[in-house]
Write a protein that holds these residues in place. Structure first.
Motif, short mmCIF file in Angstrom:
data_model
loop_
_atom_site.label_atom_id
_atom_site.label_comp_id
_atom_site.label_asym_id
_atom_site.label_seq_id
_atom_site.Cartn_x
_atom_site.Cartn_y
_atom_site.Cartn_z
N SER A 49 0.82 -1.20 0.00
CA SER A 49 0.00 0.00 0.00
C SER A 49 0.86 1.25 0.00
N GLY A 50 0.22 2.40 -0.24
CA GLY A 50 0.93 3.67 -0.28
C GLY A 50 0.43 4.50 -1.43
N GLY A 51 0.87 5.74 -1.52
CA GLY A 51 0.40 6.61 -2.58
C GLY A 51 1.53 7.06 -3.48
N LEU A 52 1.18 7.49 -4.70
CA LEU A 52 2.18 7.98 -5.63
C LEU A 52 1.50 8.78 -6.73
N PHE A 53 2.26 9.71 -7.32
CA PHE A 53 1.77 10.43 -8.48
C PHE A 53 1.77 9.49 -9.69
N GLY A 72 -4.96 19.19 -13.71
CA GLY A 72 -4.00 18.90 -12.66
C GLY A 72 -3.30 17.58 -12.88
N VAL A 73 -2.75 17.03 -11.80
CA VAL A 73 -1.97 15.79 -11.82
C VAL A 73 -2.66 14.77 -10.92
N LEU A 74 -2.61 13.50 -11.33
CA LEU A 74 -3.30 12.43 -10.60
C LEU A 74 -2.43 11.84 -9.50
N TRP A 75 -3.05 11.59 -8.37
CA TRP A 75 -2.42 10.92 -7.24
C TRP A 75 -3.19 9.64 -6.96
N TRP A 76 -2.48 8.51 -6.94
CA TRP A 76 -3.10 7.20 -6.68
C TRP A 76 -2.83 6.78 -5.26
N GLN A 77 -3.88 6.64 -4.48
CA GLN A 77 -3.76 6.13 -3.12
C GLN A 77 -3.81 4.61 -3.23
N ALA A 78 -2.66 3.99 -3.53
CA ALA A 78 -2.57 2.59 -3.89
C ALA A 78 -3.19 1.70 -2.83
N GLY A 79 -3.87 0.66 -3.27
CA GLY A 79 -4.52 -0.28 -2.37
C GLY A 79 -5.84 -0.72 -2.96
N LYS A 113 -11.76 8.92 -9.26
CA LYS A 113 -12.25 7.55 -9.17
C LYS A 113 -11.89 7.06 -7.77
N PRO A 114 -12.48 5.95 -7.33
CA PRO A 114 -12.09 5.43 -6.02
C PRO A 114 -10.58 5.26 -5.91
N ASN A 115 -9.99 5.86 -4.89
CA ASN A 115 -8.54 5.80 -4.62
C ASN A 115 -7.70 6.56 -5.65
N LEU A 116 -8.34 7.34 -6.51
CA LEU A 116 -7.61 8.14 -7.50
C LEU A 116 -8.04 9.60 -7.35
N PHE A 117 -7.08 10.49 -7.11
CA PHE A 117 -7.39 11.88 -6.79
C PHE A 117 -6.65 12.83 -7.73
N ALA A 143 11.04 10.54 6.80
CA ALA A 143 10.01 11.26 6.06
C ALA A 143 10.00 10.81 4.60
N ARG A 144 8.80 10.70 4.03
CA ARG A 144 8.65 10.25 2.66
C ARG A 144 8.19 11.41 1.80
N SER A 145 8.74 11.51 0.58
CA SER A 145 8.30 12.57 -0.32
C SER A 145 8.19 12.02 -1.74
N GLU A 146 7.30 12.61 -2.51
CA GLU A 146 7.11 12.32 -3.93
C GLU A 146 7.03 13.64 -4.66
N LYS A 147 7.57 13.68 -5.88
CA LYS A 147 7.56 14.94 -6.63
C LYS A 147 7.43 14.64 -8.12
N VAL A 148 6.66 15.48 -8.82
CA VAL A 148 6.54 15.37 -10.26
C VAL A 148 6.44 16.78 -10.85
N GLU A 149 7.14 17.00 -11.96
CA GLU A 149 7.07 18.28 -12.65
C GLU A 149 6.20 18.12 -13.89
#
Length: 307
Positions: A49-53, A72-79, A113-117, A143-149
């Protein structure tokens, strides 16, 4: 994505789905007879589990290309869907990278969508501008970080959506790795399969991580097979990534609760492509095809040549 023996047993049809249709037709649906080691250990999905762009995870520069009408950009709350977790706005930042105008932007978090923001700036995204979307969770150790340009193009999805087409290759018999709920996480299945993929226009390839793709099989949007019990994939894509799918029926006799895929016989399929957070959607025409286990078995592996 072709299926190979040994350590590559989960790869099927390695052809690039974004090649021109003439190349794709020449390639056809490629399978090989599979020999797959089935683990004797119980299947576990711990740590999945976890989230990512949503972006090209194979890219080193963590960049996205957006159409002009993207929001915008999509973020997936994986699971799994039933594992739905809240997405906290304070963990995200959006910054405009444009010289003297560089600044942080206000934004909204929209459930696409469910789990997709969708992380959507309140200001309209402008062509030529660059934006950086950042997620940071200081509650984890470390600490965890994610980044996308993200870079915005001048071409709008609305201007090309009516050109989107769906192509089908010839169906064939072969082996696929499919999910199983008992013992091991996956198993090999003898199937007859039909590959489909979006082709034209070329912009769809550049934007594929910013768009939502859905396969509608026999009038329903619930075609969501997996090759592994832990093999979740982002909503708005398929188990064969973005803009391509494989529809299959299992040919070998298995217990009723283990049958994978759809049924033999006549089917109709189309795909939709949409811009998340908007009402912009391209709907391909419906194609009819037949799955029958008497189809020829394809045993040769093919690799796509240059487009």
């Amino acid at each position: 994505m072709r299926q190979l023996k040994g350590s590559s047993a989960n790869k099927l049809l390695s052809c690039n789905v974004w090649k021109r249709v003439l190349v794709a037709v020449a390639v056809g649906l490629a399978f090989v007879e599979a020999t797959q080691h089935v683990s004797v250990y119980a299947c576990t999905c711990a740590g999945r589990s976890g989230g990512l762009f949503i972006m090209n995870r194979e890219s080193d520069d963590n960049t996205l290309i957006l159409p002009r009408d993207a929001r915008g950009v999509l973020w997936w709350q994986a699971g799994e869907v039933w594992q739905k977790k809240p997405v906290r706005k304070e963990k995200f930042t959006v910054r405009l990278l444009s010289g003297a105008r560089e600044r942080n932007l206000d934004f909204r978090v929209i459930e696409a969508k469910p789990n997709l923001f969708l992380i959507a700036p309140t200001e309209k995204l402008l062509p030529g501008n660059r934006y950086v979307f950042t997620y940071r969770d200081d509650t984890q150790e470390p600490a965890r970080s994610e980044k996308v340009e993200a870079t915005v193009e001048n071409t709008a999805f609305a201007s090309i959506k009516d050109q989107v087409q769906l192509w089908l290759l010839s169906p064939g018999r072969g082996q696929l790795t499919v999910v199983t709920a008992g013992g091991s996480c996956s198993r090999s299945a003898d199937v007859v399969a039909q590959e489909i993929h979006i082709s034209d226009p070329a912009a769809i390839e550049r934007w594929r991580f910013a768009l939502l793709f859905e396969t509608i099989l026999d009038g329903k949007g619930d075609w969501q097979p997996r090759s592994h019990l832990c093999g979740n994939y982002p909503p708005g894509s398929s188990w064969r990534v973005y803009g391509t799918d494989i529809i299959f029926a299992e040919c070998a006799t298995v217990t009723p609760n283990e049958v994978a895929g759809t049924k033999e016989g006549e089917h109709g399929v189309y795909m939709t492509v949409s811009v998340p957070g908007t009402n912009l959607v391209a709907i391909t025409k419906t194609h009819s095809f037949r799955l029958t286990c008497t189809s020829p078995t394809l045993k040769c592996c093919h690799i796509c040549g240059p487009a």
